[in-house]
Design a protein around this motif. Structure first.
Motif, short mmCIF file in Angstrom:
data_model
loop_
_atom_site.label_atom_id
_atom_site.label_comp_id
_atom_site.label_asym_id
_atom_site.label_seq_id
_atom_site.Cartn_x
_atom_site.Cartn_y
_atom_site.Cartn_z
N ALA A 181 -11.28 -7.64 9.14
CA ALA A 181 -11.91 -6.53 9.87
C ALA A 181 -10.85 -5.87 10.73
N ASN A 182 -10.18 -4.89 10.16
CA ASN A 182 -9.13 -4.20 10.90
C ASN A 182 -9.04 -2.74 10.47
N HIS A 183 -8.34 -1.94 11.24
CA HIS A 183 -8.27 -0.50 10.97
C HIS A 183 -7.53 -0.19 9.67
N ALA A 184 -6.60 -1.05 9.25
CA ALA A 184 -5.86 -0.80 8.01
C ALA A 184 -6.81 -0.80 6.81
N MET A 185 -7.82 -1.66 6.85
CA MET A 185 -8.82 -1.69 5.77
C MET A 185 -9.59 -0.38 5.71
N VAL A 186 -9.99 0.11 6.87
CA VAL A 186 -10.75 1.36 6.93
C VAL A 186 -9.87 2.51 6.44
N LEU A 187 -8.63 2.54 6.89
CA LEU A 187 -7.70 3.59 6.48
C LEU A 187 -7.48 3.58 4.98
N ARG A 188 -7.28 2.39 4.40
CA ARG A 188 -7.08 2.29 2.95
C ARG A 188 -8.29 2.84 2.20
N GLU A 189 -9.49 2.40 2.57
CA GLU A 189 -10.69 2.87 1.87
C GLU A 189 -10.87 4.38 2.02
N TYR A 190 -10.63 4.86 3.19
CA TYR A 190 -10.75 6.30 3.45
C TYR A 190 -9.78 7.10 2.56
N LEU A 191 -8.52 6.67 2.54
CA LEU A 191 -7.51 7.40 1.77
C LEU A 191 -7.73 7.28 0.28
N LEU A 192 -8.15 6.11 -0.18
CA LEU A 192 -8.42 5.96 -1.62
C LEU A 192 -9.57 6.88 -2.04
N ALA A 193 -10.56 7.03 -1.18
CA ALA A 193 -11.66 7.97 -1.46
C ALA A 193 -11.13 9.40 -1.54
N GLN A 194 -10.19 9.74 -0.64
CA GLN A 194 -9.61 11.07 -0.64
C GLN A 194 -8.78 11.31 -1.91
N LEU A 195 -8.11 10.26 -2.38
CA LEU A 195 -7.28 10.37 -3.58
C LEU A 195 -8.13 10.35 -4.86
N GLY A 196 -9.39 9.99 -4.71
CA GLY A 196 -10.27 9.94 -5.88
C GLY A 196 -10.10 8.70 -6.69
N SER A 197 -9.61 7.63 -6.08
CA SER A 197 -9.40 6.37 -6.81
C SER A 197 -10.69 5.59 -6.90
#
Length: 119
Positions: A103-119
């Motif tokens: 449970a950390n901000h890096a997890m949230v950032l990864r999920e957010y960016l992957l969604a933006q990249l369309g992965s």
């Protein structure tokens, strides 16, 4: 397609990490530039100091934190430029200092960016 891994700053770098990005606003305690071996420091994408202090890494509030942090990212002009950087690297490792690996901000950032990249 970019693959994003997560790794605590206190775990030794490995060649398999690819492009290493520190995703904390503050430099990890006790770490030198040589030990950390980062390629980029994404300070602008870290949670605001206010949000970080309010959350205080409380796992019970992680869901609330995730929502608020995603809202911050939606308003952050640095995201678009960072997405361009990610697109240049097939394998990226987000390096973070938090003790909690689930449970950390890096997890949230990864999920957010992957969604933006369309992965």
């Amino acid at each position: 397609m970019t693959q994003i891994e997560l790794k605590r700053a206190y775990i030794d770098p490995a060649p398999s990490d690819g492009f290493r990005i520190l995703v904390d606003r503050l430099w990890p305690r006790g770490m030198t530039k040589e030990k950390l071996e980062i390629d980029f420091w994404a300070k602008a994408l870290a949670p605001s100091s206010e949000l970080r202090k309010a959350w205080h890494h409380d796992p019970a509030r992680f869901s609330e934190f995730s929502t608020l942090y995603s809202d911050e990212l939606n308003q952050n002009p640095a995201v678009d430029e960072f997405l361009e950087l990610l697109a240049q690297h097939p394998r990226v490792t987000f390096v973070y200092g938090a003790k909690n690996e689930t449970a950390n901000h890096a997890m949230v950032l990864r999920e957010y960016l992957l969604a933006q990249l369309g992965s």
